[in-house]
Write a protein that holds these residues in place. Structure first.
Motif, short mmCIF file in Angstrom:
data_model
loop_
_atom_site.label_atom_id
_atom_site.label_comp_id
_atom_site.label_asym_id
_atom_site.label_seq_id
_atom_site.Cartn_x
_atom_site.Cartn_y
_atom_site.Cartn_z
N VAL A 18 -6.41 0.99 54.08
CA VAL A 18 -5.21 1.79 54.37
C VAL A 18 -4.67 2.44 53.10
CG1 VAL A 18 -2.84 1.69 55.26
CG2 VAL A 18 -4.66 0.47 56.46
N SER A 19 -4.60 1.68 52.02
CA SER A 19 -4.12 2.23 50.74
C SER A 19 -5.06 3.30 50.22
CB SER A 19 -3.98 1.13 49.69
OG SER A 19 -3.06 0.16 50.13
N PHE A 20 -6.37 3.04 50.33
CA PHE A 20 -7.37 4.02 49.89
C PHE A 20 -7.24 5.31 50.69
CE2 PHE A 20 -11.55 6.00 50.25
CZ PHE A 20 -11.79 6.27 48.92
N ALA A 21 -7.12 5.19 52.01
CA ALA A 21 -7.02 6.37 52.87
C ALA A 21 -5.77 7.17 52.54
CB ALA A 21 -7.03 5.95 54.34
N LYS A 22 -4.67 6.48 52.32
CA LYS A 22 -3.42 7.15 51.98
C LYS A 22 -3.54 7.90 50.65
CE LYS A 22 1.54 6.24 51.79
NZ LYS A 22 2.57 5.21 51.88
N SER A 23 -4.19 7.27 49.66
CA SER A 23 -4.36 7.94 48.36
C SER A 23 -5.27 9.16 48.47
CB SER A 23 -4.86 6.96 47.30
OG SER A 23 -6.22 6.65 47.48
N ALA A 24 -6.32 9.07 49.30
CA ALA A 24 -7.22 10.21 49.51
C ALA A 24 -6.48 11.34 50.23
CB ALA A 24 -8.45 9.78 50.29
N TYR A 25 -5.67 10.99 51.22
CA TYR A 25 -4.87 11.97 51.95
C TYR A 25 -4.00 12.77 50.98
CZ TYR A 25 -1.39 13.70 55.31
OH TYR A 25 -0.55 14.49 56.06
N LYS A 26 -3.35 12.05 50.07
CA LYS A 26 -2.49 12.72 49.08
C LYS A 26 -3.31 13.52 48.08
CE LYS A 26 1.35 9.47 49.36
NZ LYS A 26 2.11 8.44 48.68
N LYS A 27 -4.38 12.93 47.58
CA LYS A 27 -5.24 13.58 46.58
C LYS A 27 -5.76 14.92 47.08
CE LYS A 27 -8.73 13.88 43.47
NZ LYS A 27 -8.68 14.01 42.10
N PHE A 28 -6.19 14.97 48.34
CA PHE A 28 -6.79 16.18 48.89
C PHE A 28 -5.77 17.09 49.55
CE2 PHE A 28 -10.37 13.07 48.96
CZ PHE A 28 -10.99 13.58 47.83
N ASP A 29 -4.50 16.76 49.38
CA ASP A 29 -3.40 17.61 49.84
C ASP A 29 -3.56 17.99 51.32
OD1 ASP A 29 -0.98 18.91 49.42
OD2 ASP A 29 -1.96 20.81 48.94
N ILE A 30 -3.78 16.98 52.14
CA ILE A 30 -3.96 17.19 53.57
C ILE A 30 -2.58 17.25 54.22
CG2 ILE A 30 -4.88 16.19 55.71
CD1 ILE A 30 -7.05 14.88 53.90
#
Length: 188
Positions: A18-30
């Motif tokens: 969940v933390s990883f997915a949230k960080s990727a979501y933010k990183k890729f500006d989704i």
């Protein structure tokens, strides 16, 4: 880790999914608020698909089919749903969890975000099946049911997860073959 065309584009060690997915979501500006309501399998598939579809510069109304597979369907979410209906003292199964007890729901989320009105299929195999993905994808393109196909493997069970997706069209960087798909899947 998230890699695109063999290059690591995001990495975060020592965190839960969940933390990883949230960080990727933010990183890729989704920008897709429904992301936070999704089950974990849908988040995994959505992140991988979004990254590829952005990179592929899809045009709205382009006919892109979705062909996904995994070993356990939506088992991770099914377990959470089962837990919620097994508790006699607090029997209130969540409709929000129940919605995600079908593996193809993740493809629906991708289709909604990217406005895809296309063929889609989610297959369950004992293990990654490059031959089937190749054959099915080729038939969609040859029969003109799709201009491109986003396909691959999206597996999630607790904290064990893997997404391997690729886009196939009539032309591309790699030859679309069972050997090439297997090589890319195995990261060799």
């Amino acid at each position: 880790m998230v890699s695109l065309n063999g290059t690591t584009v995001h990495e975060q060690k020592g965190t839960d999914f969940v933390s990883f997915a949230k960080s990727a979501y933010k990183k890729f500006d989704i920008d897709y608020s429904k992301f936070f309501k999704m089950d974990n399998l849908s988040k995994l598939a959505f992140l991988a698909a979004d990254l590829l579809l952005k990179d592929d510069n899809i045009k709205e109304k382009q006919n892109i089919a979705l062909v996904f597979s995994n070993r356990a369907a939506s088992l991770d979410t099914d377990r959470r749903h089962q837990e919620s209906i097994s508790k006699n003292d607090s029997y209130f199964p969540s409709p929000a969890v129940f919605v995600y007890t079908l593996p193809n729901i993740c493809m629906g989320e991708i289709s909604i975000k990217h406005k895809l009105h296309s063929e889609n299929a989610f297959f369950i195999f004992e293990k990654f099946n490059a031959q089937y993905l190749h054959t099915y994808t080729e038939s969609l393109i040859l029969e003109k049911k799709a201009e491109k196909v986003l396909c691959g493997w999206t597996e999630l069970d607790g904290e064990k997860y893997k997404a391997f997706l690729y886009v196939v069209g009539k032309s591309g960087i790699f030859t679309h073959s069972t050997h090439q798909i297997t090589r890319l899947y195995q990261n060799k």
